[in-house]
Design an enzyme around this catalytic site. Structure first.
Site, PDB file in Angstrom:
ATOM      1  N   GLU A 177       0.834  -1.210   0.000  1.00 50.57           N
ATOM      2  CA  GLU A 177       0.000   0.000   0.000  1.00 50.57           C
ATOM      3  C   GLU A 177       0.869   1.261   0.000  1.00 50.57           C
ATOM      4  OE1 GLU A 177      -3.193  -0.006  -0.477  1.00 50.57           O
ATOM      5  OE2 GLU A 177      -3.328  -2.179  -0.404  1.00 50.57           O
ATOM      6  N   ASP A 221       3.922  -3.748  -5.878  1.00 50.61           N
ATOM      7  CA  ASP A 221       4.517  -5.027  -5.471  1.00 50.61           C
ATOM      8  C   ASP A 221       6.039  -4.921  -5.492  1.00 50.61           C
ATOM      9  OD1 ASP A 221       2.197  -6.362  -4.940  1.00 50.61           O
ATOM     10  OD2 ASP A 221       2.132  -7.482  -6.829  1.00 50.61           O
TER      11      ASP A 221
HETATM   12 ZN   LIG Z   1      -2.502  -2.392  -4.671  1.00 51.96          ZN
END
Ligand SMILES: [Zn+2]
Length: 414
Positions: free
Chosen positions: A279, A360
């Protein structure tokens, strides 16, 4: 012009519905074909029973979305060429209210009609599908209470805003669309700033994260990545659903990190840290700013087009209305636009999936990629998300890359 636009609109509506049905049918077929075995990458972590549970859940949701697409199309046709909007507008005109008051009434009437039409689907989704697959935690009483609260808040915030927009459309001259855009953009920013502290607490309870070990872990990650926030909160998402999630709200240093209590129950501390790192990646890679800027640019474009259509009689006539007004222009425009923009959905999905890979990548640089992989597998399993979406359906709709691709990308980043 009237006839040409009517044909163009009907063609767009038919193409969009056809595309939705075709993609949904492909998705259903693909999931059914892969229902008998767990994909090799997940064989150790997801049982055949869990895989089939996810397949059945995904198919039930897809079938409902197809029904909803057909009903929406029927509603648009009934309101426009079916004459309902014309009838509403004529009925309201009999009361001889001012243009802003009549406009508000028209929009409220259309909102009530479309809510009434979608209500059975919403009830079916919550109390049949979500309940059957073990996700729904809401009682009917809570559902109704949410609906009443939501409508009241919508009215308190939405009606004054709409009145201002209608007034600007009528009074601000040929560049009204630019003024409306400024008001709309300012309103959006205000909502982002006020939502977490003013509106979200009306629906859920937010309490500071108490788990000390987890808190230390999170604070270390925040310090490491130079992230300032107003604190980490736990939201009682379990009151409504057992689906888990985590998100950020707010601006600048007033940002809040919110974990659903369900997510904290599902994941181990090191996995929660990895999810948070992902996040944070969205923030660090400026995805939020990019998304908001993109939305602003898009709404400016749409308002400019609406500015050109406002006085075009053929636009109203083609959609079954013979009494043009500012509110009618708004209603017709927002009803017609999705039929033309739906085929562009893959572009926004593509942008979103690119952002997920970037987040990511950031997570893998700040936390252990393996922990994020473990968290993803658990989330896919516990949320009964299908591991075998139809590739075309996924490319069209999915904001996140399919599980197998995402995990392969994370393994490469380790
Ligand atoms: Zn995401």
């Amino acid at each position: 012009m009237t006839e040409a636009f009517r044909i163009l609109f009907l063609a767009a509506l038919a193409t969009t519905l056809g595309l939705k049905l075709w993609l949904g049918w492909r998705h259903l077929r693909h999931i059914a074909r892969h229902r008998h075995s767990v994909p090799a990458d997940f064989a150790g972590s997801i049982t055949l029973q869990q895989h089939q549970h996810a397949a059945d859940y995904s198919m039930a949701k897809t079938r409902l979305s197809l029904l909803s697409a057909v009903i929406d199309t029927g509603l648009i046709l009934t309101l426009t060429m079916g004459g309902t909007l014309q009838w509403l507008s004529a009925s309201i005109a009999q009361w001889h209210l001012g243009s802003v008051a009549s406009g508000l009434l028209l929009v409220v009437a259309v909102t009530l009609i479309s809510s009434a039409v979608s209500l059975p689907l919403s009830l079916y989704s919550t109390f049949r599908i979500e309940a059957r697959y073990g996700f729904n935690k809401m009682s009917l009483r809570m559902f109704v209470l949410d609906m009443v609260k939501g409508s009241l808040i919508g009215a308190v915030i939405g009606l004054p805003l709409l009145a201002l927009v209608l007034w600007l459309m009528a009074q601000a001259g040929p560049l009204w669309w630019l003024w409306v855009w400024l008001v709309w953009s300012a309103f959006q920013l205000l909502m982002v700033a006020l939502y977490p502290t003013l509106i979200a607490p009306l629906f859920n309870r937010f309490s500071p994260l108490e788990d000390l070990e987890l808190k230390q872990r999170i604070e270390a990650l925040l310090a490491r990545t130079g992230f300032t926030s107003q604190g980490v909160f736990v939201m009682d998402g379990s009151r409504r659903s057992s689906h888990g999630n985590a998100y950020f709200t707010g601006f600048g240093s007033a940002k809040r990190i919110v974990f659903f209590d369900t997510l904290l129950k599902q994941l181990a501390p090191e996995e929660i840290e990895a999810v948070l790192a992902h996040e944070l990646g969205h923030f660090k890679r400026k995805h939020i700013v990019k998304r908001i800027s993109f939305a602003f640019a898009l709404s400016l474009g749409f308002l400019f087009i609406l500015g050109q259509l406002l006085d075009a009689n053929w636009f109203y006539a083609a959609l079954g209305v013979s009494t043009p007004s500012t509110a009618m222009a708004l209603v017709l425009f927002f009803m017609a636009v999705p039929a033309f923009t739906f085929p562009l959905t893959p572009l926004s999905s593509l942008m979103s999936r690119r952002h997920e890979y970037e987040a990511d990548g950031f997570a893998a640089s700040q936390a252990d990629a393996q922990h994020l992989i473990d968290a993803l597998v658990k989330l896919y399993r516990d949320n009964a998300s299908t591991l075998t979406p139809d590739p075309l359906h996924s490319a069209f709709y999915d904001s996140h890359p399919p599980a197998s691709l995402r995990i392969a990308h994370l393994k490469g980043a380790r």
